[in-house]
Design a protein around this motif. Sequence first.
Motif, PDB file in Angstrom:
ATOM      1  N   MET A 116       0.854  -1.235   0.074  1.00  0.00           N
ATOM      2  CA  MET A 116       0.140  -0.127  -0.066  1.00  0.00           C
ATOM      3  C   MET A 116       1.001   1.195   0.217  1.00  0.00           C
ATOM      4  O   MET A 116       0.345   2.253   0.417  1.00  0.00           O
ATOM      5  CB  MET A 116      -0.840   0.217   1.225  1.00  0.00           C
ATOM      6  CG  MET A 116      -1.973  -1.137   1.150  1.00  0.00           C
ATOM      7  SD  MET A 116      -3.254  -1.199   2.675  1.00  0.00           S
ATOM      8  CE  MET A 116      -4.279   0.140   2.286  1.00  0.00           C
ATOM      9  N   ASN A 117       2.132   1.172  -0.539  1.00  0.00           N
ATOM     10  CA  ASN A 117       3.074   2.314  -0.612  1.00  0.00           C
ATOM     11  C   ASN A 117       3.110   3.128   0.582  1.00  0.00           C
ATOM     12  O   ASN A 117       3.444   4.399   0.950  1.00  0.00           O
ATOM     13  CB  ASN A 117       2.602   3.243  -1.660  1.00  0.00           C
ATOM     14  CG  ASN A 117       3.651   4.283  -2.014  1.00  0.00           C
ATOM     15  OD1 ASN A 117       4.790   3.713  -2.239  1.00  0.00           O
ATOM     16  ND2 ASN A 117       3.408   5.575  -2.140  1.00  0.00           N
ATOM     17  N   CYS A 118       3.104   2.090   1.945  1.00  0.00           N
ATOM     18  CA  CYS A 118       2.905   2.679   3.284  1.00  0.00           C
ATOM     19  C   CYS A 118       4.239   3.170   3.784  1.00  0.00           C
ATOM     20  O   CYS A 118       4.281   3.973   4.490  1.00  0.00           O
ATOM     21  CB  CYS A 118       2.696   1.728   4.338  1.00  0.00           C
ATOM     22  SG  CYS A 118       3.777   0.207   4.466  1.00  0.00           S
ATOM     23  N   GLN A 119       5.546   2.814   3.357  1.00  0.00           N
ATOM     24  CA  GLN A 119       6.750   3.573   3.691  1.00  0.00           C
ATOM     25  C   GLN A 119       6.827   3.829   5.225  1.00  0.00           C
ATOM     26  O   GLN A 119       6.992   5.005   5.461  1.00  0.00           O
ATOM     27  CB  GLN A 119       7.019   4.654   2.898  1.00  0.00           C
ATOM     28  CG  GLN A 119       6.819   4.661   1.421  1.00  0.00           C
ATOM     29  CD  GLN A 119       6.870   5.961   0.710  1.00  0.00           C
ATOM     30  OE1 GLN A 119       7.727   6.837   0.906  1.00  0.00           O
ATOM     31  NE2 GLN A 119       6.157   5.960  -0.367  1.00  0.00           N
ATOM     32  N   PRO A 120       6.939   2.695   5.908  1.00  0.00           N
ATOM     33  CA  PRO A 120       6.942   3.069   7.447  1.00  0.00           C
ATOM     34  C   PRO A 120       8.396   3.324   8.008  1.00  0.00           C
ATOM     35  O   PRO A 120       8.453   3.775   9.124  1.00  0.00           O
ATOM     36  CB  PRO A 120       6.515   1.734   7.802  1.00  0.00           C
ATOM     37  CG  PRO A 120       6.928   0.684   7.077  1.00  0.00           C
ATOM     38  CD  PRO A 120       6.638   1.478   5.591  1.00  0.00           C
ATOM     39  N   SER A 121       9.466   2.895   7.310  1.00  0.00           N
ATOM     40  CA  SER A 121      10.709   3.436   7.968  1.00  0.00           C
ATOM     41  C   SER A 121      11.085   4.835   7.831  1.00  0.00           C
ATOM     42  O   SER A 121      10.813   5.518   7.364  1.00  0.00           O
ATOM     43  CB  SER A 121      11.937   2.783   6.796  1.00  0.00           C
ATOM     44  OG  SER A 121      12.156   1.527   7.204  1.00  0.00           O
TER      45      SER A 121
END
Length: 197
Positions: free
Chosen positions: A47-52
């Motif tokens: 979901m293109n969440c990019q949590p880093s």
Amino acid sequence: MRPPLDDTALDIAFREARTHYGFRNEPIDEALLRRLYDLLKWGPTSMNCQPSRYVFVTSVEAKSRLLPALSEANRDKAYQAATTVIVAIDTCFHEHLPTLFPSSPNARDRFAANPETSSETAWRNGTLQGGYLIIAARMLGLDVGPMSGFDNAMVDAEFFPDGRYKSNFLVNLGIGDPESLRPRGPRLAFDEVAYVV
């Protein structure tokens, strides 16, 4: 299918890449760190969440804050490296989903309502992004030394006191000292770890 990368690129990223345990005293320019992020950010996440989230620990003052949390065996490595990256996850990554994944207008609320799924998603995808950082750094000419062996709670208290970010692992970056390399460990063969169905 597009043509594969040439052997030089594959060697840099994987076949000849090594974990470095010592580094030369050569700094990394902030412009290169920004270039590194601008490359790794394109790696896919669900979901293109990019949590880093990333903390590039470069100054003597910042290293003095990090080193007490490291195991004794890891302190010299981090001290010598031009930069030690704290690869962390944002526990509230879903707040950015309206921008990052607009095709699902309810995504933020679904994650906010399900902390267990949110945590699993953050850790899985944040670890993926840490892997992208390692490969991108190698592709940009840097040597890499990923590490565990530290007290996450101490790192989080020192660098993320509000509790929103949680450290995952560390990555030393710089110009590696070839004298620090250990003999390369073996790898398991395809038939030992995989099968085709």
